[in-house]
Design a protein around this motif. Structure first.
Motif, PDB file in Angstrom:
ATOM      1  N   ALA A  99       0.836  -1.201   0.000  1.00  0.00           N
ATOM      2  CA  ALA A  99       0.000   0.000   0.000  1.00  0.00           C
ATOM      3  C   ALA A  99       0.873   1.255   0.000  1.00  0.00           C
ATOM      4  O   ALA A  99       0.599   2.219  -0.726  1.00  0.00           O
ATOM      5  N   LEU A 100       1.933   1.252   0.779  1.00  0.00           N
ATOM      6  CA  LEU A 100       2.844   2.399   0.824  1.00  0.00           C
ATOM      7  C   LEU A 100       3.536   2.594  -0.522  1.00  0.00           C
ATOM      8  O   LEU A 100       3.632   3.716  -1.027  1.00  0.00           O
ATOM      9  N   LEU A 101       3.989   1.518  -1.117  1.00  0.00           N
ATOM     10  CA  LEU A 101       4.644   1.602  -2.423  1.00  0.00           C
ATOM     11  C   LEU A 101       3.678   2.126  -3.483  1.00  0.00           C
ATOM     12  O   LEU A 101       4.028   2.986  -4.288  1.00  0.00           O
ATOM     13  N   THR A 102       2.457   1.648  -3.469  1.00  0.00           N
ATOM     14  CA  THR A 102       1.437   2.118  -4.414  1.00  0.00           C
ATOM     15  C   THR A 102       1.178   3.611  -4.224  1.00  0.00           C
ATOM     16  O   THR A 102       1.120   4.370  -5.198  1.00  0.00           O
ATOM     17  N   PHE A 103       1.047   4.052  -2.998  1.00  0.00           N
ATOM     18  CA  PHE A 103       0.822   5.467  -2.703  1.00  0.00           C
ATOM     19  C   PHE A 103       1.973   6.327  -3.225  1.00  0.00           C
ATOM     20  O   PHE A 103       1.759   7.355  -3.864  1.00  0.00           O
ATOM     21  N   MET A 104       3.204   5.876  -2.987  1.00  0.00           N
ATOM     22  CA  MET A 104       4.367   6.651  -3.418  1.00  0.00           C
ATOM     23  C   MET A 104       4.456   6.725  -4.940  1.00  0.00           C
ATOM     24  O   MET A 104       4.763   7.774  -5.498  1.00  0.00           O
ATOM     25  N   VAL A 105       4.165   5.631  -5.631  1.00  0.00           N
ATOM     26  CA  VAL A 105       4.202   5.634  -7.092  1.00  0.00           C
ATOM     27  C   VAL A 105       3.123   6.566  -7.647  1.00  0.00           C
ATOM     28  O   VAL A 105       3.373   7.335  -8.582  1.00  0.00           O
ATOM     29  N   LEU A 106       1.939   6.528  -7.081  1.00  0.00           N
ATOM     30  CA  LEU A 106       0.861   7.422  -7.540  1.00  0.00           C
ATOM     31  C   LEU A 106       1.221   8.879  -7.316  1.00  0.00           C
ATOM     32  O   LEU A 106       0.980   9.731  -8.181  1.00  0.00           O
ATOM     33  N   GLN A 107       1.815   9.213  -6.180  1.00  0.00           N
ATOM     34  CA  GLN A 107       2.236  10.581  -5.914  1.00  0.00           C
ATOM     35  C   GLN A 107       3.332  11.017  -6.888  1.00  0.00           C
ATOM     36  O   GLN A 107       3.322  12.134  -7.392  1.00  0.00           O
ATOM     37  N   TRP A 108       4.257  10.130  -7.160  1.00  0.00           N
ATOM     38  CA  TRP A 108       5.339  10.444  -8.093  1.00  0.00           C
ATOM     39  C   TRP A 108       4.798  10.686  -9.501  1.00  0.00           C
ATOM     40  O   TRP A 108       5.162  11.656 -10.147  1.00  0.00           O
ATOM     41  N   ARG A 109       3.883   9.854  -9.963  1.00  0.00           N
ATOM     42  CA  ARG A 109       3.298  10.037 -11.297  1.00  0.00           C
ATOM     43  C   ARG A 109       2.471  11.307 -11.359  1.00  0.00           C
ATOM     44  O   ARG A 109       2.477  12.017 -12.351  1.00  0.00           O
ATOM     45  N   ARG A 110       1.754  11.597 -10.313  1.00  0.00           N
ATOM     46  CA  ARG A 110       0.956  12.825 -10.264  1.00  0.00           C
ATOM     47  C   ARG A 110       1.853  14.048 -10.372  1.00  0.00           C
ATOM     48  O   ARG A 110       1.546  15.011 -11.061  1.00  0.00           O
ATOM     49  N   GLY A 111       3.002  14.021  -9.706  1.00  0.00           N
ATOM     50  CA  GLY A 111       3.956  15.133  -9.761  1.00  0.00           C
ATOM     51  C   GLY A 111       4.564  15.297 -11.133  1.00  0.00           C
ATOM     52  O   GLY A 111       4.721  16.395 -11.632  1.00  0.00           O
ATOM     53  N   ARG A 112       4.907  14.208 -11.794  1.00  0.00           N
ATOM     54  CA  ARG A 112       5.498  14.282 -13.136  1.00  0.00           C
ATOM     55  C   ARG A 112       4.488  14.742 -14.162  1.00  0.00           C
ATOM     56  O   ARG A 112       4.850  15.320 -15.178  1.00  0.00           O
ATOM     57  N   ALA A 113       3.209  14.507 -13.911  1.00  0.00           N
ATOM     58  CA  ALA A 113       2.161  14.912 -14.854  1.00  0.00           C
ATOM     59  C   ALA A 113       1.716  16.350 -14.621  1.00  0.00           C
ATOM     60  O   ALA A 113       0.783  16.825 -15.234  1.00  0.00           O
ATOM     61  N   GLY A 114       2.373  17.044 -13.687  1.00  0.00           N
ATOM     62  CA  GLY A 114       2.006  18.436 -13.414  1.00  0.00           C
ATOM     63  C   GLY A 114       0.848  18.546 -12.454  1.00  0.00           C
ATOM     64  O   GLY A 114       0.096  19.502 -12.491  1.00  0.00           O
ATOM     65  N   GLY A 115       0.722  17.573 -11.568  1.00  0.00           N
ATOM     66  CA  GLY A 115      -0.342  17.600 -10.571  1.00  0.00           C
ATOM     67  C   GLY A 115      -0.142  18.712  -9.568  1.00  0.00           C
ATOM     68  O   GLY A 115       0.766  19.523  -9.675  1.00  0.00           O
ATOM     69  N   THR A 116      -0.986  18.744  -8.574  1.00  0.00           N
ATOM     70  CA  THR A 116      -0.936  19.836  -7.604  1.00  0.00           C
ATOM     71  C   THR A 116      -0.215  19.443  -6.333  1.00  0.00           C
ATOM     72  O   THR A 116      -0.644  19.771  -5.249  1.00  0.00           O
ATOM     73  N   GLY A 117       0.855  18.754  -6.454  1.00  0.00           N
ATOM     74  CA  GLY A 117       1.641  18.437  -5.270  1.00  0.00           C
ATOM     75  C   GLY A 117       2.029  16.984  -5.269  1.00  0.00           C
ATOM     76  O   GLY A 117       1.615  16.200  -6.092  1.00  0.00           O
ATOM     77  N   GLY A 118       2.837  16.622  -4.322  1.00  0.00           N
ATOM     78  CA  GLY A 118       3.267  15.244  -4.222  1.00  0.00           C
ATOM     79  C   GLY A 118       4.476  15.137  -3.325  1.00  0.00           C
ATOM     80  O   GLY A 118       5.060  16.116  -2.901  1.00  0.00           O
ATOM     81  N   LEU A 119       4.853  13.903  -3.058  1.00  0.00           N
ATOM     82  CA  LEU A 119       5.981  13.667  -2.172  1.00  0.00           C
ATOM     83  C   LEU A 119       7.303  14.094  -2.768  1.00  0.00           C
ATOM     84  O   LEU A 119       8.211  14.496  -2.068  1.00  0.00           O
ATOM     85  N   PHE A 120       7.448  14.016  -4.072  1.00  0.00           N
ATOM     86  CA  PHE A 120       8.740  14.223  -4.689  1.00  0.00           C
ATOM     87  C   PHE A 120       8.819  15.519  -5.474  1.00  0.00           C
ATOM     88  O   PHE A 120       9.425  15.590  -6.515  1.00  0.00           O
ATOM     89  N   GLY A 121       8.197  16.566  -4.997  1.00  0.00           N
ATOM     90  CA  GLY A 121       8.324  17.871  -5.611  1.00  0.00           C
ATOM     91  C   GLY A 121       7.398  18.128  -6.771  1.00  0.00           C
ATOM     92  O   GLY A 121       7.558  19.101  -7.471  1.00  0.00           O
ATOM     93  N   GLY A 122       6.453  17.262  -7.032  1.00  0.00           N
ATOM     94  CA  GLY A 122       5.531  17.474  -8.135  1.00  0.00           C
ATOM     95  C   GLY A 122       4.664  18.675  -7.863  1.00  0.00           C
ATOM     96  O   GLY A 122       3.888  18.704  -6.931  1.00  0.00           O
ATOM     97  N   GLY A 123       4.755  19.680  -8.667  1.00  0.00           N
ATOM     98  CA  GLY A 123       3.986  20.898  -8.427  1.00  0.00           C
ATOM     99  C   GLY A 123       4.691  21.755  -7.403  1.00  0.00           C
ATOM    100  O   GLY A 123       5.050  22.871  -7.675  1.00  0.00           O
ATOM    101  N   GLY A 124       4.908  21.243  -6.231  1.00  0.00           N
ATOM    102  CA  GLY A 124       5.663  21.913  -5.182  1.00  0.00           C
ATOM    103  C   GLY A 124       5.178  23.314  -4.881  1.00  0.00           C
ATOM    104  O   GLY A 124       4.007  23.632  -4.983  1.00  0.00           O
TER     105      GLY A 124
END
Length: 126
Positions: free
Chosen positions: A12-37
């Motif tokens: 579940a943690l790995l899935t959450f992190m991958v989704l956050q990372w993809r959201r950030g690379r797609a120009g989402g509104t935030g994420g764990l790895f600086g996506g949007g930031g």
């Protein structure tokens, strides 16, 4: 039993992190790895300085001086907006001058309350 629970939690943690990372690379509104930031939802504009406080004779113990600036922000999809704010200037930095254009970022529609000095440009990797 404990190993199954740990495996499910890890998955579940790995899935959450991958989704956050993809959201950030797609120009989402935030994420764990600086996506949007910090720049998410902000646009670049220009502040034309119309008023500035007097420069103090010397800075504080960290060589910082506090400057009050007023001006007009102009940018895309925003009517010219008069703003007032403060900035910290070090002793080596030139004092802002009336008529100077300074880069700012702001949220469209909330220019007067969300603006800050700076730019959206990403610094080059070292």
């Amino acid at each position: 039993m404990v190993s199954v629970v740990l495996f499910v939690m890890f998955a579940a943690l790995l899935t959450f992190m991958v989704l956050q990372w993809r959201r950030g690379r797609a120009g989402g509104t935030g994420g764990l790895f600086g996506g949007g930031g910090a720049g998410a939802g902000f646009v670049q504009g220009t502040l034309t300085v119309t008023g500035v406080s007097d420069r103090p004779d010397e800075g504080d113990r960290n060589d910082q001086m506090y400057c009050t600036v007023s001006g007009t922000i102009i940018g895309p999809d925003t009517a010219p907006t008069n703003v007032y704010g403060h900035m910290v200037v070090t002793g080596k930095t030139p004092w802002p001058q009336i008529g100077a254009d300074m880069p700012v970022v702001y949220k469209p529609g909330k220019t007067d309350t969300s603006w800050r000095f700076g730019s959206l440009e990403v610094p080059p990797a070292v």
